[in-house]
Scaffold this active site. Structure first.
Site, PDB file in Angstrom:
ATOM      1  N   SER A 568     -83.178  -6.004  -4.223  1.00  0.00           N
ATOM      2  CA  SER A 568     -82.626  -6.023  -2.880  1.00  0.00           C
ATOM      3  C   SER A 568     -81.391  -5.118  -2.815  1.00  0.00           C
ATOM      4  O   SER A 568     -81.508  -3.924  -3.068  1.00  0.00           O
ATOM      5  CB  SER A 568     -82.321  -7.463  -2.458  1.00  0.00           C
ATOM      6  N   ASP A 653     -92.090  -8.350   3.599  1.00  0.00           N
ATOM      7  CA  ASP A 653     -90.670  -8.565   3.330  1.00  0.00           C
ATOM      8  C   ASP A 653     -89.868  -8.490   4.630  1.00  0.00           C
ATOM      9  O   ASP A 653     -89.949  -7.516   5.369  1.00  0.00           O
ATOM     10  CB  ASP A 653     -90.162  -7.505   2.343  1.00  0.00           C
ATOM     11  N   HIS A 688     -89.979 -11.055   0.543  1.00  0.00           N
ATOM     12  CA  HIS A 688     -88.806 -10.696  -0.243  1.00  0.00           C
ATOM     13  C   HIS A 688     -88.696 -11.468  -1.549  1.00  0.00           C
ATOM     14  O   HIS A 688     -88.277 -10.920  -2.559  1.00  0.00           O
ATOM     15  CB  HIS A 688     -87.555 -10.942   0.608  1.00  0.00           C
TER      16      HIS A 688
END
Length: 716
Positions: A568, A653, A688
């Site tokens: 991320s 995501d 995610h």
């Protein structure tokens, strides 16, 4: 649309078991041709700056554009290529998965916690991916009630997440949220715990958490914008009514703020929190007056953060107002504005006050000092305070589940790089601690077989960057050991050292594992965070590079055996450091990486963009644009040799859209020099956080480890 390609996988083209004179293991890859993404002209023009973005079309699946089908085809081709390139590791991946799975105690039970007369816990069963949420009335010897059987509920779904479990004050109803897409957009359901039936109420597009008023008939929840996924409104729902009739009790006008609603531990107040990186505001309402109006505790002020803790006789306020590392103020229950705040715990330059956990007679204060977490217990009767002692050089401690207000026992969690996750009950009056449970590692684990260290690297500007390391005893510090360096470095999130059973598969094969506590986190206090954000963001990247160079200088590893991993915002870190110092890494794993910073931050239709302005800057403003462009990984790819790269993402995501890593990989392949590989794997079912089951995620870890082991010539 893409260049046609075939696999000419050479039979027997496995890792060659030899090394060259540099000490780097020679790796043979299958003769497969990588996909080539089509280039289509697209120009970004802003602030008089024109930038060509030939892979802009890859966002069409997200935008529901005409190229959606071609985007999916391209991602599938990338998946096929990655599978082909790692074909010779499939057996290793399977054995790694089984090895890691075998360490997990499949039939297990959490430590019960007491709430309103019931003991609540979760338990897992052998072979099942999920769990059961249960309770027993009055005693753990009472009959078990299974409130939710998530194993049953998740059946047939590729992804299933349940959260926000909240029982009504009369113990008869349970609210919970469900996400089956992995977009962190939940539907709230209400279950009658006496009949076992779901109520007709179904509340969609929420965060999943519901807060009960005292009447057992009213809940408050946070509604999400269906396009941007921003938390925009707090709504009130009366049981038995349609969601369409729900009343908006709070409407956030600042699209840089996140909002939430919850209940105070003493059950007296419903509290709304609205906050961004720089300022916040709390509103409150008596829990027994659900139809009343919320009152602002203290109107928001620029650059002032505060949160509120209700006690029986006063409010406590944790704030950074003229206190960078935060201080604690207090005020009467009927006079909450700042004019009535008085100091309770003063600001300290060397200690960050992170959190307050309240009890009737005690406070438990979570702090950070010298990069380590610590817990202080303070008596509300006489103000006497003492600290808990943990006796390891690097560790993590945190308040655990503490839902009871009228108790003298605080539950906390403890772990380190060599200590499995442990749950303790600490008796605040007697100062006695009681181990309730320690994570069991199936198959045997001896912590004395491993060593953990805490070191400090000197950054380019002289700052001392903490590094936590763990490795198996017997390590030779001669530069030949492989080392995986991990970091995050954003949002003030601290990467504290914690035990991980999967990591044993690295350590037992000779790897050193290290965490770089770089700026952008909050390990060393609030200033540590502020020195790694906005117009100081590059400190995050140079800190990580300096940590890597330090570990090489200390001969823990060498350039031929140094690896990096981040996800991320930590994936942004990976993209930046391979642009800035590609030569010191042999391989890099970038998970769901935020690498197209400028384009994403210019597009307010992308989920969460406006919430991030205080973290990265607003590129609609020219100075922020120029600075972000100077480090954004996608913008700064040049014709040079990059490390071997494994990039992972999820099609659904909601935090970092799939097209960021897809564009990045396409541009890297088209631009780079040398023969190092770039692999992209897109999970077509998840988002995610990856897989939702308690075993499936291990397949992703096995893939990551197999990639590292292939580069090191580790065959099993």
């Amino acid at each position: 649309m893409h260049k046609k390609w075939n696999y000419m996988i050479i039979i027997g083209a496995m890792i060659i078991s030899c090394s060259d004179k540099t000490g780097k293991h020679q790796v043979t890859w299958p003769d497969a041709v990588a996909p080539v993404a089509e280039r289509k002209s697209h120009l970004r023009i802003i602030h008089g700056d024109t930038v060509a973005d030939d892979y802009f079309w890859l966002n069409d699946y997200f935008k529901k554009g005409p190229e959606s089908g071609n985007v999916v085809s391209y991602l599938e081709e990338e998946n096929t290529y990655t599978s082909a390139m790692l074909k010779d590791t499939e057996g290793l991946q399977q054995s790694l998965f089984q090895e890691m799975k075998d360490r997990i105690k499949e039939k297990d039970e959490s430590v019960p916690y007491l709430k309103n007369g019931y003991y609540y816990y979760t338990r897992t069963e052998e072979g099942k991916q999920y769990y059961k949420f249960c309770r027993r009335k009055g005693s753990m010897n009472a009959a078990e009630e299974i409130l939710l059987d998530v194993d049953v509920l998740a059946h047939g779904y590729p992804y299933y997440a349940a959260n926000g479990f909240s029982v009504s004050p009369d113990n008869k109803l349970l609210s919970f949220g469900v996400d089956t897409v992995s977009r962190r957009e939940y539907t709230i359901y209400i279950k009658n715990l006496e009949t076992g039936q779901l109520l007709p109420d179904k509340i969609e597009k929420t965060t999943g958490d519901a807060t009960w008023a005292s009447d057992n008939n009213t809940i408050f929840y946070t509604a999400k914008n269906p396009a941007t996924l921003l938390t925009e409104k707090i709504k009130r729902h009366r049981l038995g009514t349609s969601q369409a009739t729900d009343v908006i009790v709070y409407d956030e006008k600042d699209n840089t703020n996140y909002i939430s609603v919850g209940k105070s531990k003493n059950d007296e107040y419903i509290m709304i929190y609205s906050g961004g990186t720089l300022s916040s505001e709390v509103l409150f309402l008596k829990a027994d007056d659900p139809l009343g109006s919320f009152t602002s505790f203290q109107p928001r002020q620029k650059n002032v953060l505060y949160s509120v803790t209700p006690l029986a006789d006063r409010f406590l306020i944790l704030t950074n107002d003229q206190a960078k590392n935060f201080k604690v103020m207090q005020c009467p229950l009927d006079k909450t504005s700042k004019a009535h705040w008085k100091e309770f715990i003063p600001h300290r330059e060397d200690v960050l006050i992170a959190e307050i956990d309240e009890f009737r007679d005690f406070l438990v204060i979570s702090e950070r000092k010298n990069g380590l977490t610590q817990m202080a217990v303070r008596s509300l009767r006489d103000g006497v305070q003492h600290y808990l002692d943990f006796g390891e050089p690097a560790y993590t401690v945190y308040p655990s589940t503490n839902v009871e207000y009228d108790t003298d026992v605080v539950r906390y969690g403890y772990t380190s790089l060599i200590t499995p996750s442990s749950t303790f009950d600490y008796h605040m009056r007697t100062k006695k601690k009681e181990l309730k449970k320690q994570q069991e590692v199936i198959g045997g684990y001896q912590p004395e077989d491993y060593l953990t260290e805490r070191l400090f690297a000197t950054a380019s500007d002289g700052s001392q960057i903490p590094i936590s390391l763990v490795y198996k005893k017997g390590l030779k510090k001669d530069g030949t050991a492989p080392l995986l360096l991990y970091a995050y470095g954003s949002y003030g999130v601290s990467m504290d050292p914690a035990f991980n059973t999967s990591r044993l598969s690295l350590l037992d094969r000779g790897f050193v594992y290290a965490i770089a506590h770089i700026r952008g986190g909050e390990e060393m206090g609030r200033q540590w965070y502020e020195d790694g954000k906005m117009m100081k963001k590059k400190n995050t990247f140079t800190d990580f590079i300096d940590c890597g160079k330090y570990l090489i200088a200390q001969q823990f590893t060498s350039e031929k055996h140094l690896y990096a991993q981040g996800g991320s915002a930590g994936g942004l870190l990976m993209g930046a450091v391979i642009n800035m110092a590609p030569e010191i890494w042999n391989g890099v794993i970038a998970q769901v990486p935020f690498v197209d910073v400028v384009n994403t931050m210019l597009d307010e239709t992308i989920p969460l963009t406006t919430n991030e302005y205080d973290e990265w800057g607003n590129p609609n403003q020219e100075p922020a644009y120029a600075y972000m462009k100077s480090y954004s990984p996608y913008e700064n790819i040049t014709a040079k040799e990059y490390p071997n790269l494994l990039v992972t993402t999820g099609l659904h995501d909601s935090q970092v859209q799939y097209f960021e890593p897809a564009k990045w990989v396409a541009k890297l392949r088209a631009t780079k020099k040398g023969s190092n590989v770039i692999l992209l794997k897109t999970d077509m079912d998840y988002g995610h956080g990856g897989a939702s089951g308690r075993f499936d995620y291990l397949k992703d870890i096995a893939l990551n480890y197999a990639f590292l082991f292939k580069l090191e010539g580790i065959l099993k």
